[in-house]
Write a protein that holds these residues in place. Structure first.
Motif, PDB file in Angstrom:
ATOM      1  N   LYS A   1       7.451  50.130   3.361  1.00 30.09           N
ATOM      2  CA  LYS A   1       7.052  51.528   3.364  1.00 30.09           C
ATOM      3  C   LYS A   1       6.744  52.014   1.956  1.00 30.09           C
ATOM      4  N   LYS A   2       6.036  53.127   1.867  1.00 25.96           N
ATOM      5  CA  LYS A   2       5.723  53.731   0.575  1.00 25.96           C
ATOM      6  C   LYS A   2       7.011  54.037  -0.184  1.00 25.96           C
ATOM      7  N   SER A   3       7.050  53.685  -1.444  1.00 27.77           N
ATOM      8  CA  SER A   3       8.206  53.852  -2.332  1.00 27.77           C
ATOM      9  C   SER A   3       9.391  52.981  -1.917  1.00 27.77           C
ATOM     10  N   GLY A   4       9.159  52.021  -1.011  1.00 22.70           N
ATOM     11  CA  GLY A   4      10.213  51.097  -0.612  1.00 22.70           C
ATOM     12  C   GLY A   4      10.508  50.078  -1.700  1.00 22.70           C
ATOM     13  N   VAL A   5      11.650  49.424  -1.572  1.00 19.49           N
ATOM     14  CA  VAL A   5      12.101  48.418  -2.534  1.00 19.49           C
ATOM     15  C   VAL A   5      12.414  47.142  -1.760  1.00 19.49           C
ATOM     16  N   CYS A   6      11.590  46.116  -1.943  1.00 23.93           N
ATOM     17  CA  CYS A   6      11.673  44.911  -1.108  1.00 23.93           C
ATOM     18  C   CYS A   6      11.854  43.672  -1.975  1.00 23.93           C
ATOM     19  N   LEU A   7      12.760  42.802  -1.544  1.00 25.96           N
ATOM     20  CA  LEU A   7      12.962  41.496  -2.173  1.00 25.96           C
ATOM     21  C   LEU A   7      12.374  40.417  -1.273  1.00 25.96           C
ATOM     22  N   VAL A   8      11.502  39.590  -1.830  1.00 29.17           N
ATOM     23  CA  VAL A   8      11.021  38.382  -1.158  1.00 29.17           C
ATOM     24  C   VAL A   8      11.832  37.231  -1.736  1.00 29.17           C
ATOM     25  N   ARG A   9      12.707  36.680  -0.915  1.00 31.77           N
ATOM     26  CA  ARG A   9      13.682  35.693  -1.399  1.00 31.77           C
ATOM     27  C   ARG A   9      13.390  34.319  -0.807  1.00 31.77           C
ATOM     28  N   GLY A  10      13.572  33.303  -1.617  1.00 33.64           N
ATOM     29  CA  GLY A  10      13.376  31.943  -1.132  1.00 33.64           C
ATOM     30  C   GLY A  10      13.511  30.951  -2.264  1.00 33.64           C
ATOM     31  N   ASP A  11      13.741  29.697  -1.916  1.00 39.69           N
ATOM     32  CA  ASP A  11      13.867  28.643  -2.917  1.00 39.69           C
ATOM     33  C   ASP A  11      12.512  28.358  -3.557  1.00 39.69           C
ATOM     34  N   SER A  12      12.525  27.611  -4.652  1.00 43.79           N
ATOM     35  CA  SER A  12      11.280  27.175  -5.274  1.00 43.79           C
ATOM     36  C   SER A  12      10.452  26.399  -4.257  1.00 43.79           C
ATOM     37  N   GLY A  13       9.166  26.715  -4.186  1.00 49.02           N
ATOM     38  CA  GLY A  13       8.293  26.030  -3.246  1.00 49.02           C
ATOM     39  C   GLY A  13       8.181  26.699  -1.894  1.00 49.02           C
ATOM     40  N   SER A  14       8.872  27.812  -1.701  1.00 46.17           N
ATOM     41  CA  SER A  14       8.834  28.479  -0.394  1.00 46.17           C
ATOM     42  C   SER A  14       7.625  29.393  -0.232  1.00 46.17           C
ATOM     43  N   GLY A  15       6.883  29.640  -1.319  1.00 49.52           N
ATOM     44  CA  GLY A  15       5.659  30.428  -1.209  1.00 49.52           C
ATOM     45  C   GLY A  15       5.768  31.858  -1.690  1.00 49.52           C
ATOM     46  N   LYS A  16       6.812  32.163  -2.452  1.00 48.85           N
ATOM     47  CA  LYS A  16       7.000  33.548  -2.916  1.00 48.85           C
ATOM     48  C   LYS A  16       5.839  34.020  -3.787  1.00 48.85           C
ATOM     49  N   THR A  17       5.478  33.190  -4.770  1.00 51.17           N
ATOM     50  CA  THR A  17       4.390  33.568  -5.662  1.00 51.17           C
ATOM     51  C   THR A  17       3.078  33.669  -4.903  1.00 51.17           C
ATOM     52  N   THR A  18       2.851  32.746  -3.995  1.00 52.19           N
ATOM     53  CA  THR A  18       1.632  32.793  -3.183  1.00 52.19           C
ATOM     54  C   THR A  18       1.545  34.102  -2.415  1.00 52.19           C
ATOM     55  N   LEU A  19       2.657  34.524  -1.836  1.00 52.42           N
ATOM     56  CA  LEU A  19       2.663  35.770  -1.074  1.00 52.42           C
ATOM     57  C   LEU A  19       2.349  36.963  -1.975  1.00 52.42           C
ATOM     58  N   LEU A  20       2.951  37.016  -3.161  1.00 52.42           N
ATOM     59  CA  LEU A  20       2.635  38.107  -4.092  1.00 52.42           C
ATOM     60  C   LEU A  20       1.159  38.096  -4.462  1.00 52.42           C
ATOM     61  N   ASN A  21       0.609  36.914  -4.675  1.00 50.75           N
ATOM     62  CA  ASN A  21      -0.805  36.815  -5.025  1.00 50.75           C
ATOM     63  C   ASN A  21      -1.703  37.289  -3.890  1.00 50.75           C
ATOM     64  N   VAL A  22      -1.282  37.051  -2.657  1.00 48.86           N
ATOM     65  CA  VAL A  22      -2.034  37.563  -1.508  1.00 48.86           C
ATOM     66  C   VAL A  22      -2.002  39.087  -1.500  1.00 48.86           C
ATOM     67  N   VAL A  23      -0.811  39.663  -1.682  1.00 50.79           N
ATOM     68  CA  VAL A  23      -0.674  41.123  -1.702  1.00 50.79           C
ATOM     69  C   VAL A  23      -1.506  41.726  -2.837  1.00 50.79           C
ATOM     70  N   ALA A  24      -1.593  41.030  -3.961  1.00 50.96           N
ATOM     71  CA  ALA A  24      -2.319  41.528  -5.122  1.00 50.96           C
ATOM     72  C   ALA A  24      -3.825  41.339  -5.024  1.00 50.96           C
ATOM     73  N   GLY A  25      -4.286  40.729  -3.955  1.00 47.93           N
ATOM     74  CA  GLY A  25      -5.719  40.501  -3.824  1.00 47.93           C
ATOM     75  C   GLY A  25      -6.234  39.356  -4.669  1.00 47.93           C
ATOM     76  N   LEU A  26      -5.338  38.446  -5.056  1.00 39.51           N
ATOM     77  CA  LEU A  26      -5.723  37.325  -5.908  1.00 39.51           C
ATOM     78  C   LEU A  26      -6.016  36.051  -5.126  1.00 39.51           C
ATOM     79  N   ILE A  27      -5.406  35.902  -3.944  1.00 37.52           N
ATOM     80  CA  ILE A  27      -5.630  34.725  -3.106  1.00 37.52           C
ATOM     81  C   ILE A  27      -5.965  35.191  -1.693  1.00 37.52           C
ATOM     82  N   LYS A  28      -7.172  34.926  -1.254  1.00 35.23           N
ATOM     83  CA  LYS A  28      -7.563  35.319   0.096  1.00 35.23           C
ATOM     84  C   LYS A  28      -6.816  34.457   1.112  1.00 35.23           C
ATOM     85  N   PRO A  29      -6.159  35.079   2.097  1.00 36.67           N
ATOM     86  CA  PRO A  29      -5.426  34.274   3.081  1.00 36.67           C
ATOM     87  C   PRO A  29      -6.355  33.408   3.911  1.00 36.67           C
ATOM     88  N   ILE A  30      -5.829  32.276   4.346  1.00 37.15           N
ATOM     89  CA  ILE A  30      -6.577  31.382   5.231  1.00 37.15           C
ATOM     90  C   ILE A  30      -6.803  32.066   6.572  1.00 37.15           C
TER      91      ILE A  30
END
Length: 214
Positions: free
Chosen positions: A25-54
């Motif tokens: 939600k707007k002004s929400g505070v969210c943690l994306v948690r996971g081990d190395s290799g789980s795709g956290k950075t990829t997900l942030l890049n998708v949200v940022a418009g840097l990686i177009k999803p398949i």
């Protein structure tokens, strides 16, 4: 504010992360948690418009960033998003203040030194604005990256592992700073991290597991 549905994303058409759905939600505070290799950075890049999803869809407010042309998406990102990368990308030959101002310059905005000075004070960097980036500590560099991400008063702040290289005290201070800046600007904050020390400050936690859907 952020709505993700049936996203599959990765590199060279090889999925790195697969998520059924989640929203922040707007002004929400969210943690994306996971081990190395789980795709956290990829997900942030998708949200940022840097990686177009398949496949799948994402909306940031009323905007589907992947329906925009490249230059439109760049402009949208500069105006609406502040991104704190795991690698801080400070320009060592520039001063602390100049590194913060890069966020405004990249977005084509007025470079307001008074606002930057306010951010430096807010982040505990007062008096360091004229120091070169190579002359400050790692913890201070982390704060410069946070100030740079906040310089345009973005609707969304994304932070990739902002505390992983910091000791317990510094990690707590960085999270307090991120939460404070997000609250001041009314920004939605999404942090990707495997750092369990910070989990209890979030309203929402999204768990990622390597090779598994949420």
């Amino acid at each position: 504010m952020i709505e993700v549905k049936n996203i599959e994303a990765g590199y060279d058409s090889v999925p790195k992360v697969s998520i059924e759905s989640f929203s922040v939600k707007k002004s929400g505070v969210c943690l994306v948690r996971g081990d190395s290799g789980s795709g956290k950075t990829t997900l942030l890049n998708v949200v940022a418009g840097l990686i177009k999803p398949i496949k799948g869809s994402i909306r940031i407010g009323a905007v589907d960033p992947y329906s925009l042309r490249d230059n439109e998406r760049d402009a949208w990102r500069g105006n609406c998003l502040g991104f704190i990368f795991q690698t801080l990308h400070l320009v060592k030959s520039l001063t602390v203040a100049e590194n913060v101002l890069l966020g405004a310059y990249a977005a084509g905005k007025i470079q307001d030194r008074e606002w930057v000075d306010h951010l430096l004070e807010k982040t505990g960097l007062q008096g360091l604005g004229d120091k070169k980036a190579h002359e400050i500590s790692q913890g201070q560099a982390q704060r410069v990256a946070i100030a740079r991400a906040a310089v345009n008063k973005p609707e969304i702040i994304l932070a990739d592992e902002p505390t992983s290289s910091l000791d317990k005290t510094a990690a707590k201070q960085v999270m307090e700073l991120l939460l404070s800046l997000a609250k001041d600007n009314g920004s939605t904050l999404v942090v990707a991290s495997h750092d369990d020390r910070i989990a209890d400050v979030f309203d929402q936690v999204v768990e990622l597991k390597s090779g598994e859907n949420i």
